[in-house]
Design an enzyme around this catalytic site. Structure first.
Site, PDB file in Angstrom:
ATOM      1  N   LYS A 221       0.855  -1.187   0.000  1.00  0.00           N
ATOM      2  CA  LYS A 221       0.000   0.000   0.000  1.00  0.00           C
ATOM      3  C   LYS A 221       0.889   1.233   0.000  1.00  0.00           C
ATOM      4  O   LYS A 221       1.743   1.402   0.883  1.00  0.00           O
ATOM      5  CB  LYS A 221      -0.911  -0.011   1.222  1.00  0.00           C
ATOM      6  CG  LYS A 221      -1.742   1.256   1.345  1.00  0.00           C
ATOM      7  CD  LYS A 221      -2.800   1.155   2.410  1.00  0.00           C
ATOM      8  CE  LYS A 221      -3.538   2.466   2.573  1.00  0.00           C
ATOM      9  NZ  LYS A 221      -4.597   2.385   3.560  1.00  0.00           N
ATOM     10  N   LYS A 275      -2.302  -1.439  -3.749  1.00  0.00           N
ATOM     11  CA  LYS A 275      -3.142  -0.250  -3.655  1.00  0.00           C
ATOM     12  C   LYS A 275      -2.299   1.012  -3.708  1.00  0.00           C
ATOM     13  O   LYS A 275      -1.276   1.053  -3.026  1.00  0.00           O
ATOM     14  CB  LYS A 275      -3.892  -0.312  -2.331  1.00  0.00           C
ATOM     15  CG  LYS A 275      -4.799   0.847  -2.053  1.00  0.00           C
ATOM     16  CD  LYS A 275      -5.367   0.719  -0.694  1.00  0.00           C
ATOM     17  CE  LYS A 275      -6.175   1.951  -0.366  1.00  0.00           C
ATOM     18  NZ  LYS A 275      -6.521   2.034   1.009  1.00  0.00           N
TER      19      LYS A 275
END
Ligand code: PBG
Ligand code: MG
Length: 353
Positions: A221, A275
Site C-alpha cells: 500500500k 493499492k
C-alpha cells in the site's frame, strides 16, 4: 530476421496467389487486423475477461436510519445508514457481486487520540456486518483494519511525540479485527501498513477459534494522493495531520513491494492486495508472477473520481472508461478488484449476458 515471433516476412516482386493482384495492395503475409475484423472474431481471440466475480464493492457507512448522503468528491457514491447498506447488499447479491467492503464515517464526537471506537463491538461497522450477514449470509463481507476512521488525528496508528507507534498499534488492531470477526466479518483486511500486524491478527483469530476468517492483506500500500476523496468520505481529510509516509510505501519502489508481500504471506495472509490500482499495475503483475497468490488491486477513490469527473464533464465516455480500467486489472494479473464502480460495472456485465 527482424521479427521475433511468427512467420518471417518475405518481400516479393509480385503479389502472391493466383487471383488478380489488388491495386496498391501491400504484399503482407501477416495481417494482425484479420483477427479483429468482427466482434465474433475479437471475442474468439480475447485473452482476458472481466466478470462480476472479479468485483468487490466498497460501501461507506453513516449512523442513522434511512439515510443516504452524497460524497461530494465521488459523484454517484453515497454514505449509507445500516438499513440502506443492507439494501445495497441485496443489490450486490442480485448482481452476483461476491463481496462487500465496509468503511465507516465515524461521528466526530466518537473520535479520539487512540481510536478507541475501533474496538467497540457495537460500532457502526460491526452493526452493519451483523445486519448484512443476518439477511444475506451468502455474501462475503470484508472489513478494513486500521485506526484512521476513528482517530482524531486521522492516522492509522497510535501517535506519541509525533511518531506512529508500530507495536502498540498492532495490539489495538488485533482487538479491532477480533470485534469485526466476532460480528461475522468473513475477511479481515489490514490496511494500516504496520509491521507484523498480519501475524498478530492471525494469531488472535486462531486463539479465538476464528479459524475460517480470511486475511486479505493490503500488503503493498503506497502513500498516495489518490486517497483524497476517501478521506473526504470517512471524514478524515480535515483532521489528518501531516502524511502517512512513515508507514505507507514510497511510490518509487517495486522491489520493496515484493518484500512486503512476501512477509505478509509468511505471516498468514490468504490473499494480498496492491493499492492504489491503475498507477501500480506493474506492481500487480510482479506480485502475481512472483507469488502466484490470490492477488487483488484497489481502484481507489481518486481513480474513481477522475473517471467520474471527466465523464460528468463530457470529456470521457464514462462507461467505456470504467470497463476499460477494470479490465486492465485482469490483464495485469489481478484476481479481482475493489472498485466503487462495482454495481455499475456488474449491471453492465449482466446486461451483456
Ligand atoms: N487506512 C485506511 C484506508 N483504507 C482504504 C483507504 C483508501 C481507499 C480509497 O482511496 O478509495 C484508506 C485511506 C488511507 O490510507 O489514507
Ligand atoms: Mg508490511
Amino acid at each position: 530476421m527482424a521479427i521475433k515471433y511468427g512467420r518471417p516476412i518475405e518481400l516479393r516482386e509480385v503479389a502472391r496467389g493466383t487471383g488478380a493482384p489488388v491495386p496498391h495492395a501491400l504484399d503482407l503475409t501477416v495481417r494482425p487486423r484479420r483477427n479483429r475484423k468482427a466482434e465474433w472474431a475479437r471475442r474468439m481471440v480475447r485473452e482476458n475477461v472481466l466478470t462480476t466475480d472479479d468485483l468487490i464493492w466498497p460501501l461507506f457507512l453513516i449512523d442513522g436510519n434511512n439515510k443516504r448522503e452524497p460524497v461530494a468528491s465521488m459523484p454517484g457514491v453515497e454514505r449509507l445508514s445500516v438499513d440502506q447498506a443492507v439494501r445495497e447488499a441485496e443489490r450486490a447479491m442480485k448482481l452476483t457481486i461476491p463481496c462487500l467492503a465496509l468503511f465507516p464515517y465515524t461521528e466526530p464526537s466518537l473520535r479520539d487520540e487512540e481510536g478507541s471506537e475501533a474496538t467497540n463491538p457495537d460500532n457502526l461497522v460491526c452493526q452493519a456486518v451483523r445486519a448484512i450477514k443476518k439477511e444475506f449470509p451468502d455474501i462475503g463481507v470484508l472489513c478494513d483494519v486500521a485506526l484512521d476512521p476513528f482517530t482524531s488525528h486521522g492516522h492509522d496508528g497510535l501517535i506519541s511525540d509525533g511518531k506512529i507507534l508500530n507495536d502498540e498499534t498492532v495490539a489495538v488492531l488485533v482487538r479491532q479485527a477480533l470485534v469485526q470477526a466476532e460480528a461475522g466479518c468473513d475477511i479481515i483486511a489490514p490496511s494500516d501498513m504496520m509491521d507484523g500486524r498480519v501475524a498478530a491478527i492471525r494469531e488472535g483469530l486462531d486463539r479465538s477459534g476464528l479459524l475460517d476468517v480470511q486475511i486479505m492483506a493490503y500488503a503493498a500500500k503506497y502513500a498516495s494522493a489518490f486517497y483524497g476523496p476517501f478521506r473526504d468520505a470517512i471524514g478524515s481529510a480535515k483532521t489528518l495531520t501531516g502524511d502517512k509516509r512513515t508507514y505507507q510505501m514510497d511510490s518509487a519502489n517495486t522491489d520493496e513491494a515484493l518484500r512486503e508481500v512476501e512477509l505478509d504471506i509468511a505471516e498468514g495472509a490468504d490473499m494480498v492486495m496492491v493499492k492504489p490500482g491503475m498507477p501500480y499495475l506493474d506492481v500487480v503483475r510482479r506480485v502475481k508472477d512472483t507469488f502466484a497468490m490470490p492477488t487483488f488491486a484497489y481502484q481507489v477513490s481518486g481513480e474513481y473520481a477522475m473517471i467520474a469527473a471527466a465523464s460528468g464533464n463530457g470529456w470521457l465516455d464514462g462507461d467505456r472508461a470504467m470497463m476499460e480500467s477494470l479490465l486492465a486489472f485482469k490483464r495485469a494479473g489481478a484476481d479481482g478488484v475493489l472498485s466503487y464502480f462495482a454495481p455499475k460495472a456488474a449491471e453492465k456485465l449482466r446486461a451483456q449476458g
